[in-house]
Design a protein around this motif. Structure first.
Motif, PDB file in Angstrom:
ATOM      1  N   VAL A 234       0.820  -1.215   0.000  1.00  0.00           N
ATOM      2  CA  VAL A 234       0.000   0.000   0.000  1.00  0.00           C
ATOM      3  C   VAL A 234       0.853   1.264   0.000  1.00  0.00           C
ATOM      4  O   VAL A 234       0.351   2.351  -0.278  1.00  0.00           O
ATOM      5  CB  VAL A 234      -0.987   0.024   1.187  1.00  0.00           C
ATOM      6  N   ALA A 235       2.153   1.133   0.318  1.00  0.00           N
ATOM      7  CA  ALA A 235       3.026   2.304   0.289  1.00  0.00           C
ATOM      8  C   ALA A 235       4.481   1.866   0.281  1.00  0.00           C
ATOM      9  O   ALA A 235       4.822   0.775   0.753  1.00  0.00           O
ATOM     10  CB  ALA A 235       2.755   3.220   1.484  1.00  0.00           C
ATOM     11  N   GLN A 236       5.326   2.722  -0.269  1.00  0.00           N
ATOM     12  CA  GLN A 236       6.785   2.592  -0.178  1.00  0.00           C
ATOM     13  C   GLN A 236       7.309   3.887   0.419  1.00  0.00           C
ATOM     14  O   GLN A 236       6.861   4.981   0.036  1.00  0.00           O
ATOM     15  CB  GLN A 236       7.414   2.355  -1.547  1.00  0.00           C
ATOM     16  N   ILE A 237       8.265   3.772   1.349  1.00  0.00           N
ATOM     17  CA  ILE A 237       8.761   4.935   2.093  1.00  0.00           C
ATOM     18  C   ILE A 237      10.274   5.004   1.981  1.00  0.00           C
ATOM     19  O   ILE A 237      10.968   3.985   2.064  1.00  0.00           O
ATOM     20  CB  ILE A 237       8.347   4.822   3.580  1.00  0.00           C
ATOM     21  N   LEU A 238      10.779   6.218   1.804  1.00  0.00           N
ATOM     22  CA  LEU A 238      12.218   6.447   1.734  1.00  0.00           C
ATOM     23  C   LEU A 238      12.535   7.749   2.470  1.00  0.00           C
ATOM     24  O   LEU A 238      11.817   8.725   2.312  1.00  0.00           O
ATOM     25  CB  LEU A 238      12.653   6.552   0.262  1.00  0.00           C
ATOM     26  N   MET A 335      -0.718   4.223  -2.329  1.00  0.00           N
ATOM     27  CA  MET A 335      -1.740   3.637  -3.187  1.00  0.00           C
ATOM     28  C   MET A 335      -3.117   3.955  -2.618  1.00  0.00           C
ATOM     29  O   MET A 335      -3.356   3.820  -1.406  1.00  0.00           O
ATOM     30  CB  MET A 335      -1.549   2.120  -3.287  1.00  0.00           C
ATOM     31  N   PHE A 336      -4.045   4.359  -3.496  1.00  0.00           N
ATOM     32  CA  PHE A 336      -5.390   4.759  -3.081  1.00  0.00           C
ATOM     33  C   PHE A 336      -6.418   3.735  -3.557  1.00  0.00           C
ATOM     34  O   PHE A 336      -6.381   3.302  -4.707  1.00  0.00           O
ATOM     35  CB  PHE A 336      -5.736   6.132  -3.645  1.00  0.00           C
ATOM     36  N   SER A 337      -7.348   3.400  -2.674  1.00  0.00           N
ATOM     37  CA  SER A 337      -8.350   2.368  -2.979  1.00  0.00           C
ATOM     38  C   SER A 337      -9.751   2.968  -3.054  1.00  0.00           C
ATOM     39  O   SER A 337      -9.941   4.173  -2.926  1.00  0.00           O
ATOM     40  CB  SER A 337      -8.296   1.252  -1.931  1.00  0.00           C
ATOM     41  N   VAL A 338     -10.733   2.096  -3.268  1.00  0.00           N
ATOM     42  CA  VAL A 338     -12.135   2.511  -3.336  1.00  0.00           C
ATOM     43  C   VAL A 338     -12.838   2.108  -2.044  1.00  0.00           C
ATOM     44  O   VAL A 338     -12.390   1.193  -1.342  1.00  0.00           O
ATOM     45  CB  VAL A 338     -12.846   1.883  -4.555  1.00  0.00           C
ATOM     46  N   PRO A 339     -13.953   2.786  -1.692  1.00  0.00           N
ATOM     47  CA  PRO A 339     -14.611   2.511  -0.410  1.00  0.00           C
ATOM     48  C   PRO A 339     -15.372   1.195  -0.356  1.00  0.00           C
ATOM     49  O   PRO A 339     -15.642   0.663   0.714  1.00  0.00           O
ATOM     50  CB  PRO A 339     -15.557   3.703  -0.243  1.00  0.00           C
ATOM     51  N   GLN A 340     -15.754   0.664  -1.503  1.00  0.00           N
ATOM     52  CA  GLN A 340     -16.470  -0.611  -1.560  1.00  0.00           C
ATOM     53  C   GLN A 340     -16.260  -1.210  -2.941  1.00  0.00           C
ATOM     54  O   GLN A 340     -15.834  -0.515  -3.865  1.00  0.00           O
ATOM     55  CB  GLN A 340     -17.963  -0.413  -1.288  1.00  0.00           C
ATOM     56  N   ASP A 341     -16.513  -2.518  -3.085  1.00  0.00           N
ATOM     57  CA  ASP A 341     -16.393  -3.146  -4.399  1.00  0.00           C
ATOM     58  C   ASP A 341     -17.309  -2.420  -5.377  1.00  0.00           C
ATOM     59  O   ASP A 341     -18.506  -2.253  -5.102  1.00  0.00           O
ATOM     60  CB  ASP A 341     -16.796  -4.615  -4.324  1.00  0.00           C
ATOM     61  N   MET A 342     -16.759  -1.987  -6.499  1.00  0.00           N
ATOM     62  CA  MET A 342     -17.600  -1.262  -7.461  1.00  0.00           C
ATOM     63  C   MET A 342     -17.003  -1.339  -8.852  1.00  0.00           C
ATOM     64  O   MET A 342     -15.793  -1.510  -9.024  1.00  0.00           O
ATOM     65  CB  MET A 342     -17.741   0.209  -7.052  1.00  0.00           C
TER      66      MET A 342
END
Length: 443
Positions: A234-238, A335-342
C-alpha cells in the motif's frame, strides 16, 4: 557521409513504465546523441512515441535471441549500449545483449531473478552460508494440483503463501491461514499453473524492506503492506528508518541475493523481511530491475540523484556513483483504494491532480502542518476503462490511483502521513463519487 547516431537498445518494459522509457530516451539523446530502439512483443503506437525504432520480438519466446538478431540484421552493429527493463526479459534480454557483445548482468543466473521457484532452489544450494548470515529459508514446494496444497498445509503451523512463480505486482498471491481452505486458495492460483506455482511457509517477520540500487550503489526502502488474505503493497517509504545493525543485516542479505541472481552492474530490487529482534532476515523475492511503485522517483526527490539517467550513462560506460547524497527530506508512494467493491470508470471523476491536491490539503490540516511542507511529485489514475475494483485490493491493479509525495516537515512521521493520506483520499473520492451518476456496486 555523416556518421550515424549510436543506439541504445531497451529490451522490453511494462506499460506502467512508459514515462520512464521516454525519460531514458530523452536522456540518451541529450547526453549521448543516441537513438533509442525498443524490443517488445506486439508493439503499439505508444511504443513508437517513446522510441526511435521498435523491433517486434517476444522475450518469452524460446527463440527470442535468434528472432531479435534476425530482425536487427546488419543494424545490430549500430547498437552501442543496451539494458533490460522487464522481468519477462531478464534472462532472454541479457542473453541477447551478451550475443551483441554489450556489458550486462549474467544471463545464465538471471532465471532466479524471474522465477521464484528457481530462486528458492538457488538459495537452498548455499543454505549453510545463508544460515551463518542469519537468513531464514522458508519451506517451499512446487504446486501442480490441489493435493500438493493440502500436503504442504499439513506441515505449516503458521499458515503459508501460495503464489505464481513468474508474476509481478502481487498478482495471484494468496495468504492461507492455519486451517484455511486449500481448495479455494488453489482455485485462485489455478490460472497461473502453466507458468508455475509454489507454496511457501509464512514468514512471520513483521517488517519488510527492499534493497534497491544500481551497480554498487544501494539504498533501502521501507514497505507498508496490507494484512490479511492479500498482502499487497500500500506504500513505499524512503528513507527506511533503521539502526546501523539493521541496515547492515539487510545489506548483507541483499548482496548475497545479487550474487545468486547474477547482478553486478545493473539495477536491483530485492524484497527482504527483517525480524523484530536478532537482526535475522528472509528474502521474499529478488528482481533485476528498478523497484516498482516509483521507488527511483522517490530516490531522486530524497537524494537528488536521477537513477534512470545514471543507468543510461552506465551502459554507455560512464561511472555510477557508489553512494547516494544525504537525504534532504522523506518521501512515499501511496496507493489509493475505493470505499467498496464497485465497477468504476474514472474518466467521469475529473483530473486526478485536483483530487490528490485536495487530499494533501486535508491531510496537512489533520496533521496540523503547513500544506507547503507536502510536495506532490506525481500522481496518476491506475484504473482505466470501466471495470470492477475491489475495496480490499487483491493485487496492485485493484487500486484506483497512486501519488508520490515528499515530506519536508521533520516533526511529522512519514508513516503517519501515509495513513492519513489514505484515509482522506476516501473522503475526497466519496465526495466526488456522490456528484456522479450512480455506480454499479458489486454485490
Amino acid at each position: 557521409m555523416p556518421l550515424r547516431a549510436p543506439v541504445l537498445l531497451i529490451v522490453d518494459y511494462n506499460l506502467s513504465r512508459i514515462g520512464d522509457v521516454l525519460h531514458m530516451r530523452n536522456h540518451a539523446r541529450e547526453r549521448w546523441g543516441a537513438e533509442t530502439w525498443l524490443i517488445r512483443a506486439n508493439p503499439q503506437d505508444h511504443d513508437l512515441q517513446i522510441s526511435d525504432r521498435v523491433i517486434d520480438a517476444d522475450p518469452l519466446a524460446p527463440d527470442f535471441v535468434a528472432q531479435a538478431l534476425h530482425r536487427l540484421a546488419g543494424d545490430a552493429a549500430r547498437i552501442s549500449a543496451g539494458l533490460v527493463f522487464s522481468d519477462n526479459a531478464v534472462a532472454s534480454g541479457a542473453a541477447l545483449l551478451e550475443r551483441l557483445g554489450l556489458p550486462v548482468d549474467d544471463a545464465a543466473r538471471a532465471l532466479a531473478a524471474f522465477d521464484k521457484l528457481a530462486y528458492r532452489e538457488a538459495e537452498q544450494a548455499i543454505a549453510p552460508l545463508l544460515d551463518r548470515l542469519g537468513v531464514m529459508l522458508p519451506d517451499f514446494q512446487p504446486i501442480e494440483c490441489v493435493n500438493d496444497v493440502r500436503n504442504f498445509a499439513l506441515r505449516q503451523e503458521r499458515g503459508f503463501v501460495i503464489k505464481p512463480a513468474c508474476e509481478g505486482n502481487n498478482r495471484g498471491v494468496v495468504m492461507v491461514a492455519p486451517g484455511g481452505d486449500c481448495e479455494d486458495a488453489f482455485a485462485e492460483v489455478a490460472p497461473y499453473l502453466d507458468g508455475g506455482v509454489l507454496a511457501e511457509a509464512f514468514i512471520a517477520y513483521t517488517r519488510e524492506y527492499s534493497y534497491d540500487g544500481l551497480g554498487e550503489l544501494w539504498f533501502i526502502t521501507e514497505k507498508v503492506s496490507a494484512t490479511g488474505r492479500y498482502p499487497v503493497e500500500v506504500a513505499q517509504i524512503l528513507p527506511a528508518r533503521l539502526n546501523p545493525q539493521e541496515r547492515q543485516a539487510i545489506r548483507l542479505t541483499g548482496e548475497q541475493v545479487n550474487r545468486l541472481v547474477g547482478q553486478r552492474i545493473g539495477p536491483f530490487h530485492n524484497e527482504i523481511k527483517l525480524s523484530d529482534r536478532d537482526y535475522h532476515t528472509a528474502v521474499i523475492e529478488p528482481n533485476r530491475r528498478p523497484g516498482g511503485m516509483k521507488i527511483w522517483t522517490l530516490a531522486k526527490a530524497v537524494h537528488g540523484l536521477d537513477l534512470y539517467a545514471a543507468w543510461v550513462d552506465s551502459v554507455f560506460a560512464a561511472a555510477v556513483p557508489r553512494e547516494l547524497p544525504d537525504a534532504s527530506c522523506s518521501a512515499a508512494t501511496v496507493m489509493f483504494s475505493v470505499p467498496q467493491d464497485m465497477t468504476l470508470d474514472v474518466s467521469g471523476l475529473g483530473a486526478i491532480d485536483s483530487l490528490v491536491e485536495d487530499t494533501l490539503t486535508r491531510a496537512a490540516q489533520t496533521l496540523a502542518m503547513a500544506s507547503a511542507d507536502i510536495t506532490l511529485l506525481e500522481c496518476a489514475w491506475i484504473a482505466g476503462e470501466s471495470r470492477l475494483i475491489h475495496a480490499i485490493p487483491r493485487d496492485n491493479s485493484d487500486f484506483v490511483a497512486h501519488a508520490c509525495v515528499a515530506l519536508h516537515d521533520p516533526r511529522v512521521d512519514i508513516r503517519d502521513l501515509v495513513a492519513v493520506l489514505r484515509e482522506q483520499w476516501q473522503v475526497v473520492l466519496n465526495r466526488s463519487l456522490a456528484c456522479e451518476q450512480p455506480l454499479k456496486v458489486a454485490s
